[in-house]
Scaffold this active site. Structure first.
Site, PDB file in Angstrom:
ATOM      1  N   LYS A 208      85.402 163.175 -78.805  1.00 55.88           N
ATOM      2  CA  LYS A 208      85.146 163.318 -80.239  1.00 55.88           C
ATOM      3  C   LYS A 208      86.109 164.328 -80.839  1.00 55.88           C
ATOM      4  O   LYS A 208      86.743 164.073 -81.841  1.00 55.88           O
ATOM      5  CB  LYS A 208      83.694 163.754 -80.476  1.00 55.88           C
ATOM      6  CG  LYS A 208      83.347 163.963 -81.931  1.00 55.88           C
ATOM      7  CD  LYS A 208      81.876 164.307 -82.135  1.00 55.88           C
ATOM      8  CE  LYS A 208      81.594 164.587 -83.610  1.00 55.88           C
ATOM      9  NZ  LYS A 208      80.182 164.937 -83.857  1.00 55.88           N
ATOM     10  N   GLU A 214      88.596 169.504 -70.063  1.00 55.83           N
ATOM     11  CA  GLU A 214      88.498 168.565 -68.917  1.00 55.83           C
ATOM     12  C   GLU A 214      89.186 167.244 -69.262  1.00 55.83           C
ATOM     13  O   GLU A 214      89.969 166.696 -68.474  1.00 55.83           O
ATOM     14  CB  GLU A 214      87.030 168.288 -68.570  1.00 55.83           C
ATOM     15  CG  GLU A 214      86.264 169.451 -67.996  1.00 55.83           C
ATOM     16  CD  GLU A 214      85.559 170.273 -69.070  1.00 55.83           C
ATOM     17  OE1 GLU A 214      85.984 170.200 -70.248  1.00 55.83           O
ATOM     18  OE2 GLU A 214      84.603 170.991 -68.730  1.00 55.83           O
ATOM     19  N   GLY A 269      78.102 163.808 -80.348  1.00 56.14           N
ATOM     20  CA  GLY A 269      78.711 163.366 -79.090  1.00 56.14           C
ATOM     21  C   GLY A 269      77.695 162.727 -78.167  1.00 56.14           C
ATOM     22  O   GLY A 269      77.930 161.671 -77.594  1.00 56.14           O
ATOM     23  N   ARG A 270      76.481 163.323 -78.078  1.00 57.65           N
ATOM     24  CA  ARG A 270      75.494 162.811 -77.133  1.00 57.65           C
ATOM     25  C   ARG A 270      74.754 161.572 -77.654  1.00 57.65           C
ATOM     26  O   ARG A 270      73.874 161.047 -76.997  1.00 57.65           O
ATOM     27  CB  ARG A 270      74.513 163.907 -76.758  1.00 57.65           C
ATOM     28  CG  ARG A 270      73.899 164.648 -77.914  1.00 57.65           C
ATOM     29  CD  ARG A 270      73.131 165.854 -77.422  1.00 57.65           C
ATOM     30  NE  ARG A 270      72.671 166.726 -78.500  1.00 57.65           N
ATOM     31  CZ  ARG A 270      73.407 167.682 -79.049  1.00 57.65           C
ATOM     32  NH1 ARG A 270      74.640 167.898 -78.605  1.00 57.65           N
ATOM     33  NH2 ARG A 270      72.931 168.441 -80.033  1.00 57.65           N
ATOM     34  N   GLU A 355      70.594 169.269 -74.502  1.00 60.09           N
ATOM     35  CA  GLU A 355      71.632 169.816 -75.386  1.00 60.09           C
ATOM     36  C   GLU A 355      71.119 169.809 -76.839  1.00 60.09           C
ATOM     37  O   GLU A 355      71.606 170.565 -77.677  1.00 60.09           O
ATOM     38  CB  GLU A 355      72.930 169.012 -75.278  1.00 60.09           C
ATOM     39  CG  GLU A 355      74.141 169.777 -75.774  1.00 60.09           C
ATOM     40  CD  GLU A 355      75.461 169.125 -75.398  1.00 60.09           C
ATOM     41  OE1 GLU A 355      75.869 168.142 -76.067  1.00 60.09           O
ATOM     42  OE2 GLU A 355      76.107 169.587 -74.437  1.00 60.09           O
ATOM     43  N   HIS A 386      60.667 159.414 -51.764  1.00 59.55           N
ATOM     44  CA  HIS A 386      61.055 159.882 -50.423  1.00 59.55           C
ATOM     45  C   HIS A 386      61.905 161.140 -50.500  1.00 59.55           C
ATOM     46  O   HIS A 386      62.622 161.483 -49.564  1.00 59.55           O
ATOM     47  CB  HIS A 386      61.800 158.762 -49.689  1.00 59.55           C
ATOM     48  CG  HIS A 386      61.011 157.512 -49.578  1.00 59.55           C
ATOM     49  ND1 HIS A 386      60.136 157.257 -48.546  1.00 59.55           N
ATOM     50  CD2 HIS A 386      60.894 156.466 -50.438  1.00 59.55           C
ATOM     51  CE1 HIS A 386      59.546 156.096 -48.752  1.00 59.55           C
ATOM     52  NE2 HIS A 386      59.988 155.586 -49.887  1.00 59.55           N
ATOM     53  N   LYS A 518      83.150 177.812 -72.327  1.00 56.16           N
ATOM     54  CA  LYS A 518      84.488 177.225 -72.492  1.00 56.16           C
ATOM     55  C   LYS A 518      85.516 178.331 -72.734  1.00 56.16           C
ATOM     56  O   LYS A 518      86.595 178.341 -72.146  1.00 56.16           O
ATOM     57  CB  LYS A 518      84.492 176.251 -73.683  1.00 56.16           C
ATOM     58  CG  LYS A 518      83.679 174.996 -73.484  1.00 56.16           C
ATOM     59  CD  LYS A 518      83.742 174.124 -74.745  1.00 56.16           C
ATOM     60  CE  LYS A 518      82.868 172.891 -74.619  1.00 56.16           C
ATOM     61  NZ  LYS A 518      82.868 172.079 -75.862  1.00 56.16           N
TER      62      LYS A 518
HETATM   63  O1  F6P Z   1      79.102 169.924 -73.819  1.00 60.78           O
HETATM   64  C1  F6P Z   1      79.628 170.179 -75.036  1.00 60.78           C
HETATM   65  C2  F6P Z   1      80.233 168.939 -75.640  1.00 60.78           C
HETATM   66  O2  F6P Z   1      80.753 169.263 -76.884  1.00 60.78           O
HETATM   67  C3  F6P Z   1      79.212 167.801 -75.754  1.00 60.78           C
HETATM   68  O3  F6P Z   1      78.357 167.953 -76.846  1.00 60.78           O
HETATM   69  C4  F6P Z   1      80.136 166.636 -75.851  1.00 60.78           C
HETATM   70  O4  F6P Z   1      79.480 165.393 -75.619  1.00 60.78           O
HETATM   71  C5  F6P Z   1      81.159 166.979 -74.767  1.00 60.78           C
HETATM   72  O5  F6P Z   1      81.274 168.403 -74.833  1.00 60.78           O
HETATM   73  C6  F6P Z   1      82.496 166.308 -74.920  1.00 60.78           C
HETATM   74  O6  F6P Z   1      83.009 166.596 -76.204  1.00 60.78           O
HETATM   75  P1  F6P Z   1      84.222 165.660 -76.754  1.00 60.78           P
HETATM   76  O7  F6P Z   1      83.666 164.263 -76.884  1.00 60.78           O
HETATM   77  O8  F6P Z   1      84.603 166.264 -78.058  1.00 60.78           O
HETATM   78  O9  F6P Z   1      85.317 165.703 -75.732  1.00 60.78           O
END
Ligand code: F6P
Length: 553
Positions: A208, A214, A269-270, A355, A386, A518
């Site tokens: 987003k 990452e 995002g979620r 979140e 189990h 972060k």
């Molecule tokens: O964990 C924090 C967060 O901002 C989430 O809310 C989001 O889904 C994820 O990192 C990835 O964010 P992006 O889609 O901006 O890479």
């Protein structure tokens, strides 16, 4: 809309008194007192999903008082406000409109005086054309070959949802292999790169913000890997795509504008799997199935918007959750899908719920004096039986659980499915009623069967074998895990989370808590990377950095 502290409501105080009266009543007695509990506390939705909430520690009065709380907290007004496009995500000054992504009736929804449905439909059409072209083999890579592999590079909401849905809908998938890379641990990308050819692979960079370390790190490494083979920058246009709300950042990364599938800031995002962040889903099951997926969610949106409190499943599930979290003091909620395809279902809702509702400051900026979001966990059944069910049966914790099972399997091992259903029913029964009270069974129809379940009090290990029961569960039976029904199920939980957050008087759609880690990671990265950097952290962190460095001298 007025911000109300739930503990100051009349309903909350009635619930407190009521709790003290009924907290020790056993589910056995509730069922003995009222043989019609199942009929009273279950809803069969759209001929597709049955929700049985009778095995909860509630009476009819409990449910009434809980729904009175929802009414006193103006839940239905809050729902209307969200659907209206109001900027309820206050701290980020944004609307919360994942419902617009599946607004199949296409009614106008305005954000900043613009009908966003025009953009939603434009991107849907663009995704249809692109996915049809890739799936049909028409889309060619830089050596003229059709695409065989899709790699989604994203994390959190840009990974969990698409991964969960493509797994849950495996019976609908086509020939394309869909891979998900999320962890910055080089292993994640390396293991996928071993399986694919650059000539027949496309990379979806799902982010987003298009700034998540990452994702950008993985995307850059994938690009370097790809360029080692293609040696031609222009070939990127055939293999690299961006799914993002930040066009500028995607362009700066080197993605061709034509290869950007946009979504918007009013999509959390979620909650973004319904948007272009879910392009991997469309590539996996095809656009027609994705539309059915959207249709299912839209059905629940209508149910949520229009149903009165007493018949509104997300509201009922949410108030029952509050009952355990804020009155019984339970700290977790488990989700057990009895369906192997849904093995990532619980993980998805860890982000969606935790979140959203893992907050401790209320909407007025005051420190909260009551429990907020529960810890969400779970694994598929029957495996959980189990692994950790022992603790639920004989531990000291109250663990409200949702059990989900499809009536019809996609695979024709009939005897297996009957055993799966039998385990599903045996677990919710044993968790509710335990194995020690004969009285409960005296009126049961199949006395001999039930007596078999009763422990023999003369057994020398009677005390160690007893299961007290009284562990509450919701049983959710889905006709079959289809795109439509999965869309319904996910939307049910999304709206439950919304109601939980509203009742807890918290902002559910920001996530400021993740920013600190972060930033610190970036500072520590600098420290570790620049060996001569001065010592600048607490003794533990610095000691650990130095220990790590000692292996790389
Ligand atoms: O964990 C924090 C967060 O901002 C989430 O809310 C989001 O889904 C994820 O990192 C990835 O964010 P992006 O889609 O901006 O890479």
């Amino acid at each position: 809309m007025k911000y109300i502290n739930p503990v100051n409501t009349k309903s909350w105080n009635i619930l407190k008194d009521h709790f003290n009266k009924i907290k020790n009543i056993h589910l056995r007695d509730l069922f003995l007192l009222d043989p019609n509990r199942f009929k009273k506390f279950s809803i069969f939705l759209e001929n597709e999903i049955l929700v049985d909430f009778s095995k909860n520690r509630i009476t009819e009065n409990t449910l009434k008082y809980l729904l009175d709380l929802a009414k006193e907290m103006n839940v239905k007004d809050a729902i209307k406000l969200m659907f209206s496009g109001a900027k309820i995500n206050k701290t980020e000054d944004r609307s919360v409109l994942h419902i617009a992504l599946r607004n199949r009736r296409n009614f106008p929804i305005f954000v900043d005086n613009k009908n966003i449905m025009l953009d939603v439909n434009h991107v849907l059409n663009k995704m249809k054309d692109f996915s049809d072209s890739v799936i049909s083999g028409q889309w060619k890579g830089y050596t003229g070959k059709s695409i065989l592999d899709v790699v989604n590079i994203g994390i959190g909401g840009s990974d969990l949802g698409p991964y969960m849905v493509t797994e849950a809908l495996r019976p609908y998938k086509n020939h394309l292999n869909i891979h998900f890379v999320s962890n910055i641990d080089g292993t994640h990308l390396s293991e996928v790169l071993k399986k694919i050819s650059p000539e027949t692979t496309i990379f979806l960079i799902a982010s987003k913000t298009f700034t998540t370390d990452e994702t950008i790190t993985n995307a850059n490494s994938a690009k370097i890997w790809f360029m080692r083979y293609s040696k031609d920058k222009s070939s990127l246009d055939k293999h690299f795509f961006a799914l993002s709300a930040h066009i500028e950042n995607a362009l700066n990364f080197g993605i061709n504008i034509k290869n950007i599938f946009q979504f918007w800031n009013w999509v959390g995002g979620r909650f973004s799997l319904w948007s272009s962040a879910g392009l991997s889903i469309i590539l996996s099951i095809g656009f027609n199935n994705f539309e059915k997926f959207l249709n299912g969610a839209h059905t629940i949106d209508n149910h949520f918007y229009n149903s009165e409190y007493e018949k509104n499943i997300p509201i009922i599930l949410a108030v029952i959750s509050i009952w355990y979290t804020n009155f019984f003091g339970s700290e977790t909620e488990a989700i057990f899908p009895y369906d192997q395809y849904m093995h990532r279902f619980s993980a998805y809702f860890q982000q969606s719920n935790m979140e959203s509702n893992g907050k401790s400051i209320d909407k007025k900026g005051q420190k909260i004096c009551y429990q907020t979001g529960p810890i969400i966990w779970g694994e598929p059944g029957t495996n959980g039986q189990h692994a950790f069910f022992q603790l639920i049966h004989q531990g000291t914790k109250l663990i409200p659980s949702d059990f989900i099972v499809p009536i019809l399997s996609h695979n024709n091992l009939r005897s297996h499915h009957i055993k799966l259903i039998s385990n599903f029913l045996a677990q919710t029964k044993s968790l509710a009623f335990g194995n020690i009270e004969k009285s409960f069974f005296k009126k049961s129809i199949s006395i001999e069967n039930n007596i078999k379940c009763i422990l023999n009090k003369k057994d020398e290990n009677f005390l160690f074998k007893q299961c007290i029961g009284n562990q509450p569960t919701n049983s959710i039976l889905v006709r079959k895990i289809t795109p439509y029904n999965l869309g319904m199920l996910i939307a049910l939980y999304e709206h439950k989370i919304f109601v939980q957050g509203h009742l807890l008087n918290i902002f559910s759609f920001d996530q400021w808590g993740v920013e600190l880690g972060k930033k610190l990671a970036k500072d520590i990265y600098e420290n570790i990377s620049n060996l001569e950097k001065y010592e600048s952290f607490d003794s533990s962190t610095q000691g650990l950095i130095n220990f790590y460095r000692s292996f790389y001298k």
